[in-house]
Motif scaffolding. Sequence first.
Motif, PDB file in Angstrom:
ATOM      1  N   ASN A  95      35.600-147.139 -49.117  1.00 19.26           N
ATOM      2  CA  ASN A  95      35.492-148.145 -48.073  1.00 19.26           C
ATOM      3  C   ASN A  95      36.817-148.453 -47.409  1.00 19.26           C
ATOM      4  N   ASN A  96      37.841-148.489 -48.202  1.00 19.65           N
ATOM      5  CA  ASN A  96      39.119-148.842 -47.599  1.00 19.65           C
ATOM      6  C   ASN A  96      40.226-147.916 -48.078  1.00 19.65           C
ATOM      7  N   ARG A  97      39.915-146.642 -48.211  1.00 13.76           N
ATOM      8  CA  ARG A  97      40.918-145.702 -48.700  1.00 13.76           C
ATOM      9  C   ARG A  97      41.446-144.853 -47.552  1.00 13.76           C
ATOM     10  N   TRP A  98      42.668-145.063 -47.160  1.00 10.22           N
ATOM     11  CA  TRP A  98      43.310-144.253 -46.128  1.00 10.22           C
ATOM     12  C   TRP A  98      44.082-143.119 -46.799  1.00 10.22           C
ATOM     13  N   ILE A  99      44.238-142.035 -46.059  1.00  4.68           N
ATOM     14  CA  ILE A  99      45.023-140.910 -46.588  1.00  4.68           C
ATOM     15  C   ILE A  99      46.160-140.597 -45.625  1.00  4.68           C
ATOM     16  N   LEU A 100      47.365-140.490 -46.181  1.00  2.76           N
ATOM     17  CA  LEU A 100      48.508-140.024 -45.388  1.00  2.76           C
ATOM     18  C   LEU A 100      48.995-138.722 -46.014  1.00  2.76           C
ATOM     19  N   ALA A 101      48.941-137.659 -45.235  1.00  3.82           N
ATOM     20  CA  ALA A 101      49.383-136.349 -45.724  1.00  3.82           C
ATOM     21  C   ALA A 101      50.534-135.881 -44.838  1.00  3.82           C
ATOM     22  N   ALA A 102      51.593-135.387 -45.475  1.00  3.51           N
ATOM     23  CA  ALA A 102      52.776-135.031 -44.688  1.00  3.51           C
ATOM     24  C   ALA A 102      53.525-133.868 -45.307  1.00  3.51           C
ATOM     25  N   GLN A 103      54.251-133.128 -44.480  1.00  2.00           N
ATOM     26  CA  GLN A 103      55.119-132.076 -45.000  1.00  2.00           C
ATOM     27  C   GLN A 103      56.341-131.919 -44.103  1.00  2.00           C
ATOM     28  N   CYS A 104      57.421-131.459 -44.715  1.00  3.08           N
ATOM     29  CA  CYS A 104      58.681-131.311 -43.961  1.00  3.08           C
ATOM     30  C   CYS A 104      59.650-130.473 -44.786  1.00  3.08           C
ATOM     31  N   PRO A 105      60.766-130.068 -44.200  1.00  5.11           N
ATOM     32  CA  PRO A 105      61.774-129.369 -45.004  1.00  5.11           C
ATOM     33  C   PRO A 105      62.303-130.275 -46.126  1.00  5.11           C
ATOM     34  N   SER A 106      62.733-129.660 -47.214  1.00  5.90           N
ATOM     35  CA  SER A 106      63.269-130.419 -48.347  1.00  5.90           C
ATOM     36  C   SER A 106      64.528-131.176 -47.940  1.00  5.90           C
ATOM     37  N   ARG A 107      64.632-132.427 -48.367  1.00  5.01           N
ATOM     38  CA  ARG A 107      65.826-133.224 -48.054  1.00  5.01           C
ATOM     39  C   ARG A 107      65.758-134.543 -48.801  1.00  5.01           C
ATOM     40  N   LEU A 108      66.857-135.038 -49.280  1.00  2.00           N
ATOM     41  CA  LEU A 108      66.882-136.297 -50.022  1.00  2.00           C
ATOM     42  C   LEU A 108      66.233-137.410 -49.196  1.00  2.00           C
ATOM     43  N   GLY A 109      65.335-138.135 -49.843  1.00  2.00           N
ATOM     44  CA  GLY A 109      64.740-139.284 -49.179  1.00  2.00           C
ATOM     45  C   GLY A 109      63.345-139.053 -48.622  1.00  2.00           C
ATOM     46  N   THR A 110      62.814-137.870 -48.827  1.00  5.83           N
ATOM     47  CA  THR A 110      61.495-137.563 -48.246  1.00  5.83           C
ATOM     48  C   THR A 110      60.386-138.431 -48.822  1.00  5.83           C
ATOM     49  N   VAL A 111      60.430-138.703 -50.121  1.00  5.21           N
ATOM     50  CA  VAL A 111      59.402-139.575 -50.686  1.00  5.21           C
ATOM     51  C   VAL A 111      59.663-141.012 -50.230  1.00  5.21           C
ATOM     52  N   ASP A 112      60.898-141.394 -50.307  1.00  4.79           N
ATOM     53  CA  ASP A 112      61.271-142.780 -49.977  1.00  4.79           C
ATOM     54  C   ASP A 112      60.837-143.163 -48.567  1.00  4.79           C
ATOM     55  N   VAL A 113      60.978-142.252 -47.615  1.00  5.40           N
ATOM     56  CA  VAL A 113      60.640-142.603 -46.233  1.00  5.40           C
ATOM     57  C   VAL A 113      59.152-142.936 -46.115  1.00  5.40           C
ATOM     58  N   VAL A 114      58.352-142.310 -46.955  1.00  4.96           N
ATOM     59  CA  VAL A 114      56.913-142.591 -46.937  1.00  4.96           C
ATOM     60  C   VAL A 114      56.602-143.893 -47.667  1.00  4.96           C
ATOM     61  N   THR A 115      57.082-143.983 -48.893  1.00  4.71           N
ATOM     62  CA  THR A 115      56.673-145.108 -49.734  1.00  4.71           C
ATOM     63  C   THR A 115      57.276-146.432 -49.255  1.00  4.71           C
ATOM     64  N   ARG A 116      58.469-146.371 -48.710  1.00  2.97           N
ATOM     65  CA  ARG A 116      59.078-147.594 -48.207  1.00  2.97           C
ATOM     66  C   ARG A 116      58.295-148.124 -47.004  1.00  2.97           C
ATOM     67  N   PHE A 117      57.932-147.221 -46.130  1.00  2.00           N
ATOM     68  CA  PHE A 117      57.169-147.639 -44.953  1.00  2.00           C
ATOM     69  C   PHE A 117      55.828-148.257 -45.372  1.00  2.00           C
ATOM     70  N   LEU A 118      55.177-147.622 -46.349  1.00  2.00           N
ATOM     71  CA  LEU A 118      53.892-148.144 -46.811  1.00  2.00           C
ATOM     72  C   LEU A 118      54.051-149.552 -47.374  1.00  2.00           C
ATOM     73  N   LYS A 119      55.131-149.740 -48.112  1.00  2.00           N
ATOM     74  CA  LYS A 119      55.324-151.076 -48.672  1.00  2.00           C
ATOM     75  C   LYS A 119      55.576-152.096 -47.565  1.00  2.00           C
ATOM     76  N   GLU A 120      56.395-151.702 -46.634  1.00  2.00           N
ATOM     77  CA  GLU A 120      56.676-152.613 -45.524  1.00  2.00           C
ATOM     78  C   GLU A 120      55.395-152.996 -44.789  1.00  2.00           C
ATOM     79  N   GLN A 121      54.483-152.029 -44.685  1.00  2.00           N
ATOM     80  CA  GLN A 121      53.211-152.300 -43.992  1.00  2.00           C
ATOM     81  C   GLN A 121      52.197-152.965 -44.911  1.00  2.00           C
ATOM     82  N   ARG A 122      52.655-153.338 -46.096  1.00  2.00           N
ATOM     83  CA  ARG A 122      51.768-153.964 -47.095  1.00  2.00           C
ATOM     84  C   ARG A 122      50.553-153.079 -47.422  1.00  2.00           C
ATOM     85  N   CYS A 123      50.843-151.809 -47.629  1.00  2.00           N
ATOM     86  CA  CYS A 123      49.796-150.857 -48.016  1.00  2.00           C
ATOM     87  C   CYS A 123      49.972-150.507 -49.489  1.00  2.00           C
TER      88      CYS A 123
END
Lengths: 288, 288, 288, 288
Positions: free
Chosen positions: D5-33
Motif C-alpha cells: 500500500n505504501n511501499r515506494w522503490i528507489l533503484a539507482a546505479q552509478c560509477p563507484s565513488r565514496l558517498g554513493t550510499v550516503d547520498v541516497v539514505t541521507r536524502f531519504l531521511k531528510e524527506q522523512r522516508c
Amino acid sequence: MQDNNNRWILAAQCPSRLGTVDVVTRFLKEQRCYITEQHSFDDRLNGGFFIRTEFRPEADGFDADAFEAGFAERAAEFAMRFELTPPGRRMPVVIMVSKADHCLNDLLYRYRVGQLPIDIRAIVSNHPDLAPLAEWHDLPYHHFPITPETKLEQEAQVARVIEETGAELVILARYMQVLSSGMCERLSGRAINIHHSLLPGFKGAKPYHQAYDKGVKLVGATAHYINDDLDEGPIITQGVEPVGHTDYPEDLVAKGRDIECLTLARAVALHVERRVFLHARRTVVFDR
Amino acid sequence: MQDNNNRWILAAQCPSRLGTVDVVTRFLKEQRCYITEQHSFDDRLNGGFFIRTEFRPEADGFDADAFEAGFAERAAEFAMRFELTPPGRRMPVVIMVSKADHCLNDLLYRYRVGQLPIDIRAIVSNHPDLAPLAEWHDLPYHHFPITPETKLEQEAQVARVIEETGAELVILARYMQVLSSGMCERLSGRAINIHHSLLPGFKGAKPYHQAYDKGVKLVGATAHYINDDLDEGPIITQGVEPVGHTDYPEDLVAKGRDIECLTLARAVALHVERRVFLHARRTVVFDR
Amino acid sequence: MQDNNNRWILAAQCPSRLGTVDVVTRFLKEQRCYITEQHSFDDRLNGGFFIRTEFRPEADGFDADAFEAGFAERAAEFAMRFELTPPGRRMPVVIMVSKADHCLNDLLYRYRVGQLPIDIRAIVSNHPDLAPLAEWHDLPYHHFPITPETKLEQEAQVARVIEETGAELVILARYMQVLSSGMCERLSGRAINIHHSLLPGFKGAKPYHQAYDKGVKLVGATAHYINDDLDEGPIITQGVEPVGHTDYPEDLVAKGRDIECLTLARAVALHVERRVFLHARRTVVFDR
Amino acid sequence: MQDNNNRWILAAQCPSRLGTVDVVTRFLKEQRCYITEQHSFDDRLNGGFFIRTEFRPEADGFDADAFEAGFAERAAEFAMRFELTPPGRRMPVVIMVSKADHCLNDLLYRYRVGQLPIDIRAIVSNHPDLAPLAEWHDLPYHHFPITPETKLEQEAQVARVIEETGAELVILARYMQVLSSGMCERLSGRAINIHHSLLPGFKGAKPYHQAYDKGVKLVGATAHYINDDLDEGPIITQGVEPVGHTDYPEDLVAKGRDIECLTLARAVALHVERRVFLHARRTVVFDR
C-alpha cells in the motif's frame, strides 16, 4: 570469501525508527569508508531494524577503536547494538561431538583449507572416539564422559573450556546430549546445533526412523541456535534431500549425512560472517 | 510421456514370495509382449512385493480380455492383485475445489494440452467462485454449499457425482473442508489431497502462518492419499521452496502456490500412470 | 546400502529382443534367487536393452561360479553381456589427483566410514602435495611428475599402477592433466572424471572463470566417463548450485567444491553399485 | 507481495565513488522516508555501484515529483541514474508469442490473480493460435504473420504496438523468431526472453533435442535480456530440472515447460520490482 584483505563488517540492530540507516551510512562516509555491500531490513510484523555493511576504509591508518567509540555515541541515540569485525578475523570456536564424525570431519576440512573463518580452540566430546581425528588436525580434544548423575558437573567442565579458550561460538556437531537449562541460557545466541530433520517435523530422538515410519519423500536437516526448549531454537538454515521407498532407515541415516554437513557448515559461515541476527524466536539472515 | 501409442501398463502387488517377478515376465513373454520398462521392489521391513511393467504387444490383435483372464489364473497362486492399463487411457476424475483457483487452473491447463492422461468428468465446489474457469474449459461445475449441519448431505451429493461420472480418482485441489470418516473410507486409495506444508510439520489450518511463526527457512507442499486421520494419509510426493525473513505470511501463501501446483500435478501423474502403490501407511512410487 | 549381507547384483545389457527380461528372471527363479529390486529399460531410439537385478539366494550354499556358467549359456542366445557382483564386494580403485584436495578428502572420508563400497589400492598424482592426506589414511601415494615431454612415460607409470593393483575403476578427482588418446582408450568405460561445470557449457580450462564472465546464475559439476574427446565423455550425473552477482570467480571456485565432491561421490557410488550402463555416447542410470 | 500500500522503490546505479550510499539514505531521511529494505553492491571487478531501496514516507502528502526533482540534484554529482516506483504500480507490458502457450498461460494466470505487478497492454503473435486464450482474458491480440521477406515490416508493426501501448517491457514468452539487430537495439534492456536450455549450453534451435543427444542429466531454462547476439544477452535467472535415460526428446519438451514458466515469471517479477540492474554483459539481481 571475496577480497578479505580489507573488508570490514559492521552489523547492527535496534528498534525501528526513522534514520536508522542514515546513522550508519553517514558515519561511514564521514570516516571515509567505502560501502561495498549492504543489506538492511525492517521487520514490520515483529518490529526491529537490522543492518549489515561491508566496507573498505579509503584513508590509510583506519583506527578501529576510534571508529567504535565514535559510532557508539551515534548508535546510543537509537539504542543500537553493533559489532565491528576486522578483515580476516577468525572467530574462536569450540566444537562439541559425540561419536558420529561426519559433521566434525567436514568442519575440520573447511577449517584446514581456510574456507571457514573460524579458529578452532578445542573439541569436546562425551566419548573418546574422535580423538584421532582431532589429533591429525593438531587440535586439543577433551573427553568429558557424562552420566545422568554427572551431567551438571560435565557441563561445568565444558563451560570451563569454552571460557578458557575464549570461544565465542559453540558448534554442536551431532553432540547427542540434551543440554541443561542453565547451559542453554549460558550459551544463548552463541551455540549452533544441527538437528537431523526438517524441524518442526521429527523433533527428539531418531528423526530418520520417525521419517521412515511416516513415509515422507523428503528428509532434511536444520541448523538452529539452541535454547531451553529442545529442538525449538531459532532456525538459521535448513537443507533437504529427496528419498523414496527403497530407503530403509539406515539409508536415510547415510543419505542425511551430506545434508547435515552442508547445512551446519552453511549456518556456521552465516554466523561468523555476521549475517545472522537473532530476533525473538526468529532469525534475520542476510544471505549472499 | 513417451510413445503412448502402443504402451500397455501392468501394475501388480502381492505378498513376498519366490517367483513373483517370474510369474509376470514369463506370462508377458508367452503372450509375445515386449517389456520396455520395468521396476520391481520387495519391502524387506514391511513385507510386500510391487511390480510395474510397461510393454508393447509384438503380435497383432492383442486381446486385453484374454490377457487379463489368462494372467488372473497365474496371479491367483500368488494372491497378486493387478491392473492392466491400455495405451492412451485417460482416467476419469472429479476435481474438488473451494475458492483458491491456482491448483485447478494448473490441472486444467495440463488437461487441455494433453499433458495429464485424465478425463475430467466434473468439478465440484462448496463455493460458486470457480464456475467461470470450468465453463471456459467446457466442464460441468457443481456448486454444493456446505454448513456444519448439511455436511453429510453435501457429501452424499458429491458421492453421487463421483458415482454417476464413473470417476476413479478424486483430486482435492485445495478443497478446504475436512471430509467425514465415511467419505474418507469411501474414497480410500482414490482421493489425492494437496496440503500446503511439509507434513508432518504444520498439520491443520493456515500452515503458512504456522510456518511463519516458527521461522522456518523452507516451506513446502505434500500430496497424499486421504484417510480418516487428518493430514496423515500416505504421502505420494512432496515439494519444497526456500523462504527468508522478508517473507511475511502473505508472501509464503503466494510463494507456496507454485509448489502446490507442481506437487499436486506430479502426484496425479504418478497415480494415473500407475506408478504409486499403497502399502499400509506408506507408498511405493516407481518414479521415472 | 541396505541389507548388504546377502544382496547379489546381476547387471546385464544386450540388443533389444523379445524375452530379454524373461531370460534373466526365469533363471533366477530356477536358482531359487529372490529378486528384491529390479529395473529394466529398452531404449527405443538408440536400441539396446538394460537390466539390473538385486537378489537374495534362498537356498543355502549359493554357488556363484555355477550361477555364472549356467547363466552364460542362456545369455549367449541374446548376445547378453552380464556381470555378477557378490554382497559386500568393494571395487578396487585408483584415484588420480593433482593439487586440489577437496574431492580426494571427500572420497577418503566416505571410504573410511564404509559409505562407498570401494577398495582404494593407490593414489596417483603429478604433484607431491597430497601425500600426507594419503598417509593418514594408510594408502600408497605415487608421485609421478609430468611434463609435456614425459607425458607418455608418466602415463605408462600410471598404467602400471592400475594394472598391478588390479584396479577396475580409475577416479580422476580433479586430476588436472589431459590424458592422451591411448590412455583414454585403455581406460574406456572405467575412468570417471569430475569436470567443474555443467557440461556442455564451459569445457576446458578455468570453467568457473568462464562462468563468471558469462554471468550465469547457476554453476555445476559433471561426472562423466572419459573418452578421447575432452570433456565430451558420457555423462553419469550432474549437480548444480545457484550463484549471484556477489560471487567473484574465487567465490565460484569455493562454492563449487561442495557440488564437485557430491557429484563425483554420487557417480562413483552409481558405478560401483552397477547402476550405470554405457551405451554409445550416453548412459542408462538405474538410480535408486 | 508484502505491504504494497505504501511501499515506494528507489533503484539507482552509478560509477563507484565514496558517498554513493550516503547520498541516497541521507536524502531519504531528510524527506522523512523510512527505509524498510535496502540492498547495495559495488562491483569490484567490473566497476559500478547499485542500490535498491524500499521505503515508506512517514509524513502525509508525499510529493513524488518534488522528491524526484530534489534527488536528481544530489544524484547528478554522482552521475547516478535512478528510478522511483510508486506503490502498486503495474508496469505496462507487451507479450510476444508464437504457438506454444504454456508461458503465456502461466503469465496470464499470475496477471489475473494479481501475483505479477504488470499491466498487459497487448499480446502479439506471428500465429493466430493463441487468440482465444487472450480473448478469455479480455486482452487485445495482434496477429502479425512473418516471412523472411516481411520480417522488418512485421517488426515495424510490433514496434508500433509497443509504442502505442506505452509498454515499458516486452516479454518474449516462447516467441520463436529471431529479432533483427535493429529491433534488438530498440528493445535493449527492456525485452526479456526465455530460452529453453541452461545457457551457454544448447544455444539456437531445438535445445531439448540437443540436450537429449548429449545425454545430459539436467535440463533447464534461462531468462535473459535480448541483445544482438543470439542467446547471449545478460542472464537474469536460470532454472533446472533433473532428467534421465527414460526421457526421450518429447519428454524433455514436456518436462521443460514447468521450469520455463517458473523461470520466465521469476525474471519478470524481478524486473518489474526493480531488482535487476544491467551492467555491461551481466546483471546485478537483488533478490529477496
